[in-house]
Motif scaffolding. Structure first.
Motif, PDB file in Angstrom:
ATOM      1  N   GLN A   1       0.820  -1.157   0.139  1.00  0.00           N
ATOM      2  CA  GLN A   1       0.098  -0.140  -0.048  1.00  0.00           C
ATOM      3  C   GLN A   1       0.630   1.179  -0.025  1.00  0.00           C
ATOM      4  O   GLN A   1       0.574   2.341   0.627  1.00  0.00           O
ATOM      5  CB  GLN A   1      -0.999   0.182   1.139  1.00  0.00           C
ATOM      6  CG  GLN A   1      -2.061  -1.056   1.189  1.00  0.00           C
ATOM      7  CD  GLN A   1      -3.082  -1.210   2.048  1.00  0.00           C
ATOM      8  OE1 GLN A   1      -3.033  -0.300   3.127  1.00  0.00           O
ATOM      9  NE2 GLN A   1      -3.918  -1.984   2.256  1.00  0.00           N
TER      10      GLN A   1
ATOM     11  N   TRP B   1      -0.295   6.242 -11.872  1.00  0.00           N
ATOM     12  CA  TRP B   1      -0.979   7.215 -11.172  1.00  0.00           C
ATOM     13  C   TRP B   1      -2.810   6.454 -11.469  1.00  0.00           C
ATOM     14  O   TRP B   1      -3.481   6.425 -10.685  1.00  0.00           O
ATOM     15  CB  TRP B   1      -0.953   8.400 -11.564  1.00  0.00           C
ATOM     16  CG  TRP B   1      -1.856   9.412 -11.107  1.00  0.00           C
ATOM     17  CD1 TRP B   1      -1.727   9.966  -9.807  1.00  0.00           C
ATOM     18  CD2 TRP B   1      -2.918  10.178 -11.800  1.00  0.00           C
ATOM     19  NE1 TRP B   1      -2.815  10.904  -9.758  1.00  0.00           N
ATOM     20  CE2 TRP B   1      -3.281  10.970 -10.872  1.00  0.00           C
ATOM     21  CE3 TRP B   1      -3.377  10.187 -13.048  1.00  0.00           C
ATOM     22  CZ2 TRP B   1      -4.522  11.791 -11.034  1.00  0.00           C
ATOM     23  CZ3 TRP B   1      -4.461  10.876 -13.142  1.00  0.00           C
ATOM     24  CH2 TRP B   1      -5.149  11.795 -12.583  1.00  0.00           C
TER      25      TRP B   1
ATOM     26  N   GLY C   1       0.506   5.058  -3.896  1.00  0.00           N
ATOM     27  CA  GLY C   1       0.138   6.543  -3.912  1.00  0.00           C
ATOM     28  C   GLY C   1       1.428   7.163  -3.102  1.00  0.00           C
ATOM     29  O   GLY C   1       1.567   8.388  -3.688  1.00  0.00           O
TER      30      GLY C   1
ATOM     31  N   GLN D   1      -3.302   3.620  -9.593  1.00  0.00           N
ATOM     32  CA  GLN D   1      -3.606   3.896  -8.290  1.00  0.00           C
ATOM     33  C   GLN D   1      -4.935   4.504  -7.883  1.00  0.00           C
ATOM     34  O   GLN D   1      -5.812   4.021  -7.001  1.00  0.00           O
ATOM     35  CB  GLN D   1      -2.629   4.871  -7.687  1.00  0.00           C
ATOM     36  CG  GLN D   1      -2.828   5.588  -6.132  1.00  0.00           C
ATOM     37  CD  GLN D   1      -2.758   4.765  -5.033  1.00  0.00           C
ATOM     38  OE1 GLN D   1      -2.239   3.517  -5.244  1.00  0.00           O
ATOM     39  NE2 GLN D   1      -3.384   4.741  -4.037  1.00  0.00           N
ATOM     40  N   LEU D   2      -5.429   5.241  -9.108  1.00  0.00           N
ATOM     41  CA  LEU D   2      -6.868   5.727  -8.874  1.00  0.00           C
ATOM     42  C   LEU D   2      -7.781   4.548  -8.946  1.00  0.00           C
ATOM     43  O   LEU D   2      -8.984   4.652  -8.252  1.00  0.00           O
ATOM     44  CB  LEU D   2      -7.001   6.730  -9.931  1.00  0.00           C
ATOM     45  CG  LEU D   2      -6.416   8.033  -9.994  1.00  0.00           C
ATOM     46  CD1 LEU D   2      -6.898   8.859 -11.285  1.00  0.00           C
ATOM     47  CD2 LEU D   2      -6.895   8.700  -8.839  1.00  0.00           C
ATOM     48  N   SER D   3      -7.716   3.778  -9.774  1.00  0.00           N
ATOM     49  CA  SER D   3      -8.705   2.500  -9.880  1.00  0.00           C
ATOM     50  C   SER D   3      -8.632   1.493  -8.751  1.00  0.00           C
ATOM     51  O   SER D   3      -9.566   1.075  -8.116  1.00  0.00           O
ATOM     52  CB  SER D   3      -8.289   1.751 -11.196  1.00  0.00           C
ATOM     53  OG  SER D   3      -6.897   1.033 -10.870  1.00  0.00           O
ATOM     54  N   LEU D   4      -7.283   1.697  -7.832  1.00  0.00           N
ATOM     55  CA  LEU D   4      -7.456   0.845  -6.532  1.00  0.00           C
ATOM     56  C   LEU D   4      -8.220   1.736  -5.827  1.00  0.00           C
ATOM     57  O   LEU D   4      -8.742   1.078  -4.700  1.00  0.00           O
ATOM     58  CB  LEU D   4      -5.821   0.731  -6.110  1.00  0.00           C
ATOM     59  CG  LEU D   4      -5.051  -0.185  -7.027  1.00  0.00           C
ATOM     60  CD1 LEU D   4      -3.532  -0.192  -6.452  1.00  0.00           C
ATOM     61  CD2 LEU D   4      -5.609  -1.590  -6.710  1.00  0.00           C
ATOM     62  N   GLN D   5      -8.228   2.958  -5.727  1.00  0.00           N
ATOM     63  CA  GLN D   5      -8.867   3.797  -4.872  1.00  0.00           C
ATOM     64  C   GLN D   5     -10.420   3.804  -5.195  1.00  0.00           C
ATOM     65  O   GLN D   5     -11.292   4.306  -4.406  1.00  0.00           O
ATOM     66  CB  GLN D   5      -8.421   5.249  -4.769  1.00  0.00           C
ATOM     67  CG  GLN D   5      -7.027   5.444  -4.231  1.00  0.00           C
ATOM     68  CD  GLN D   5      -6.568   7.017  -4.367  1.00  0.00           C
ATOM     69  OE1 GLN D   5      -7.026   7.347  -5.172  1.00  0.00           O
ATOM     70  NE2 GLN D   5      -5.410   7.069  -3.617  1.00  0.00           N
ATOM     71  N   GLY D   6     -11.030   2.977  -6.300  1.00  0.00           N
ATOM     72  CA  GLY D   6     -12.318   2.947  -6.592  1.00  0.00           C
ATOM     73  C   GLY D   6     -12.842   4.321  -7.404  1.00  0.00           C
ATOM     74  O   GLY D   6     -13.966   4.465  -7.535  1.00  0.00           O
ATOM     75  N   ARG D   7     -11.760   5.218  -7.947  1.00  0.00           N
ATOM     76  CA  ARG D   7     -12.207   6.396  -8.499  1.00  0.00           C
ATOM     77  C   ARG D   7     -12.269   6.031  -9.888  1.00  0.00           C
ATOM     78  O   ARG D   7     -11.590   5.269 -10.554  1.00  0.00           O
ATOM     79  CB  ARG D   7     -10.922   7.298  -8.415  1.00  0.00           C
ATOM     80  CG  ARG D   7     -11.058   8.145  -6.902  1.00  0.00           C
ATOM     81  CD  ARG D   7     -10.088   9.265  -6.764  1.00  0.00           C
ATOM     82  NE  ARG D   7     -10.246  10.313  -7.763  1.00  0.00           N
ATOM     83  CZ  ARG D   7      -9.360  11.184  -7.977  1.00  0.00           C
ATOM     84  NH1 ARG D   7      -8.140  11.238  -7.153  1.00  0.00           N
ATOM     85  NH2 ARG D   7      -9.495  11.950  -8.830  1.00  0.00           N
TER      86      ARG D   7
END
Length: 167
Positions: free
Chosen positions: A25, A156, A28, A159-165
């Motif tokens: 983790q 990047w 980010g 990372q956004l996709s991992l955050q569910g964005r």
């Protein structure tokens, strides 16, 4: 393990490093340390001025860019990071082509270097239509760190996709 959809085609040793960062983790955090500042280009007008400044510095003899805009309809997973199109219109007895560049709105919050990489990529299409050696040489002429920035942009997006964005 989440598939690394934005990183397909990269060597396995790089993907292993990315997977390690994800498992720990830390992806980010690493990106935030490397690219701490977001850009301030949020309006279509500001994006047009930003793009025109780069074009005038590196591609003075290229065809003019008639429109540059943020586009919420571009989904980075399905399409691209940005689009370069030539819109043809009939004016009198002549056919006129107007170049348009559209950048996915997800990049409104991106680090400044990532926006530069995307704009450089789309500007290179003014001279080189295909993604061939000449195209990437032109990208590297305008942005010497082009390949690193492209890879980091993909990190990047991961990372956004991992955050569910959403893209």
């Amino acid at each position: 393990m989440t598939p690394l959809i934005y990183l397909q085609g990269y060597p396995e040793h790089l993907l292993a490093q990315v997977r390690t960062l994800i498992e720990e983790q830390r992806l980010g955090e690493v990106l935030a340390q490397r690219y701490p500042a977001a850009h301030e280009v949020t309006s279509d007008k500001a994006l047009y001025v930003y793009t025109l400044d780069l074009k005038n510095h590196y591609l003075r003899n290229a065809a003019p860019v008639n429109k540059v805009a943020w586009d919420s309809k571009i989904h980075v997973l399905k399409n691209a990071l940005g689009l370069h199109t030539a819109v043809s219109r009939v004016q009198g007895g002549r056919l006129k082509a107007k170049a348009e560049i559209r950048i996915a709105t997800v990049f409104k919050t991106a680090p400044a270097d990532f926006l530069r990489m995307i704009v450089v990529h789309e500007l290179a299409h003014l001279k080189e239509k295909e993604h061939d050696k000449a195209f990437y040489q032109l990208c590297c002429h305008m942005e010497p760190r082009y390949h690193q920035l492209e890879f980091d942009t993909r990190l990047w997006l991961t990372q956004l996709s991992l955050q569910g964005r959403p893209d």
